[in-house]
Design a protein around this motif. Sequence first.
Motif, PDB file in Angstrom:
ATOM      1  N   ASP A 151     -62.624  19.620  53.993  1.00 37.90           N
ATOM      2  CA  ASP A 151     -62.441  20.342  52.732  1.00 37.90           C
ATOM      3  C   ASP A 151     -63.165  21.688  52.714  1.00 37.90           C
ATOM      4  N   ARG A 152     -64.399  21.697  53.204  1.00 37.98           N
ATOM      5  CA  ARG A 152     -65.249  22.890  53.074  1.00 37.98           C
ATOM      6  C   ARG A 152     -64.731  24.084  53.862  1.00 37.98           C
ATOM      7  N   ILE A 153     -64.005  23.817  54.934  1.00 41.63           N
ATOM      8  CA  ILE A 153     -63.534  24.913  55.793  1.00 41.63           C
ATOM      9  C   ILE A 153     -62.011  25.014  55.848  1.00 41.63           C
ATOM     10  N   ALA A 154     -61.309  24.128  55.140  1.00 44.66           N
ATOM     11  CA  ALA A 154     -59.856  24.014  55.305  1.00 44.66           C
ATOM     12  C   ALA A 154     -59.121  25.316  55.010  1.00 44.66           C
ATOM     13  N   GLU A 155     -59.401  25.907  53.858  1.00 42.56           N
ATOM     14  CA  GLU A 155     -58.664  27.125  53.518  1.00 42.56           C
ATOM     15  C   GLU A 155     -58.958  28.238  54.514  1.00 42.56           C
ATOM     16  N   HIS A 156     -60.231  28.359  54.940  1.00 43.56           N
ATOM     17  CA  HIS A 156     -60.601  29.382  55.921  1.00 43.56           C
ATOM     18  C   HIS A 156     -59.805  29.181  57.214  1.00 43.56           C
ATOM     19  N   ILE A 157     -59.917  27.966  57.772  1.00 49.24           N
ATOM     20  CA  ILE A 157     -59.363  27.700  59.094  1.00 49.24           C
ATOM     21  C   ILE A 157     -57.845  27.655  59.067  1.00 49.24           C
ATOM     22  N   PHE A 158     -57.302  26.814  58.211  1.00 49.04           N
ATOM     23  CA  PHE A 158     -55.856  26.566  58.267  1.00 49.04           C
ATOM     24  C   PHE A 158     -55.038  27.773  57.833  1.00 49.04           C
ATOM     25  N   ARG A 159     -55.524  28.523  56.876  1.00 52.68           N
ATOM     26  CA  ARG A 159     -54.729  29.630  56.361  1.00 52.68           C
ATOM     27  C   ARG A 159     -54.978  30.940  57.109  1.00 52.68           C
ATOM     28  N   ARG A 160     -56.184  31.125  57.666  1.00 54.79           N
ATOM     29  CA  ARG A 160     -56.497  32.403  58.292  1.00 54.79           C
ATOM     30  C   ARG A 160     -56.368  32.378  59.808  1.00 54.79           C
ATOM     31  N   ALA A 161     -56.600  31.215  60.432  1.00 53.87           N
ATOM     32  CA  ALA A 161     -56.480  31.134  61.885  1.00 53.87           C
ATOM     33  C   ALA A 161     -55.006  31.130  62.291  1.00 53.87           C
TER      34      ALA A 161
END
Length: 367
Positions: A251-261
């Motif tokens: 949860d804590r990194i999902a938006e960062h990783i999944f949407r930006r990577a």
Amino acid sequence: MHVWRSDVVGSLLRPAWLQEARGQVERGTLAAAAFKRIEDRAVDEAVALQEAAGLEVITDGEMRRYAFFGHLIEAVEGFDREGGWSVTFRDAEGHAAPLRRPVVVGKLAWRRQMSVEEFTYLRGRTTRQVKVTLLSAQQAAAYYDPEFSKAAYATRDAYLADLVDFTRREIAELVRLGCEYIQIDAPQYAALLDETIREGYRQRGSDPDRLLDTCIELDNAIIDGHPGVTFGIHICRGNHKSMFYASGGYDRIAEHIFRRARFQRFLLEYDDERSGTFEPLRHVPDDRVVVLGLVSSKKPELEAAAELERRIAEASRYVPLERLAISPQCGFASTHEGNRLTPDDQRAKLELVGRTARAVWTPASTR
């Protein structure tokens, strides 16, 4: 978009005879040429194991490395192999094992290519899809220490800029030689789920959230501009002697990783409650594949096929079944010591991955 249904993260258990030979080389009692023949035999057996298990993706088992990051440390000058800060791995029974990380102490310079030998040998040993594993900028960032590294690199950013350049050069050569699938190993992203580890970064002068965003940009830069290559990113919570070093859902990194990577495949650890729920997968863009690491590479107990199929169905509430695949949760030997499983345990786990993939994704009429 390639959707190989049964994948493998990278490393396999090292045979005892390979371990002994590596020790002889380090002691100067075995010639390099003889050791290469022993490494070749280990890779041949790793390929045969994966093929017999019915896996669609094949690696060389990382038999030529002392650890999953060994290709970088042994191929590029500038690192002290065990001079970095220590990470403590634990298990559910309360056991602990420290592991000292490498640390950068000099300007990076080539000794040799990192993984080209691995790829060129492997591609000649199988007709199935082969994969090479490399290191993420986020993992390599952990090898910078302000005290020990500053003489070579005044800032972490300067070191990581060189790291990105070296990795891109490696990828360019792999692509020239025909490599089609490259996995970037990034366990440090999951470390940022754990508050204790986040505090460790703060104490060493790094804001963990800023570091997360910076390293996503760097990892994107590593894989940018290579059309026709599938890039995967593997995110786990540490893997050493069947122990882990971080816990927490994505949860804590999902938006960062999944949407930006910009990776096409996300290979994610999902073997137990430490991994959290599948809900963060709702952030995965519609053109990406999620490889569910449902089969533990840490425990010898064999998962029930019905439970794996149930969990795949649960994950498909967030990512459609046609964009899902299955793999072990991590490598079986991220460090050369290996996890606490036997070769027979490992074989059974790999066979279960292959069998489950066929049961879930192969039409009944063609099985």
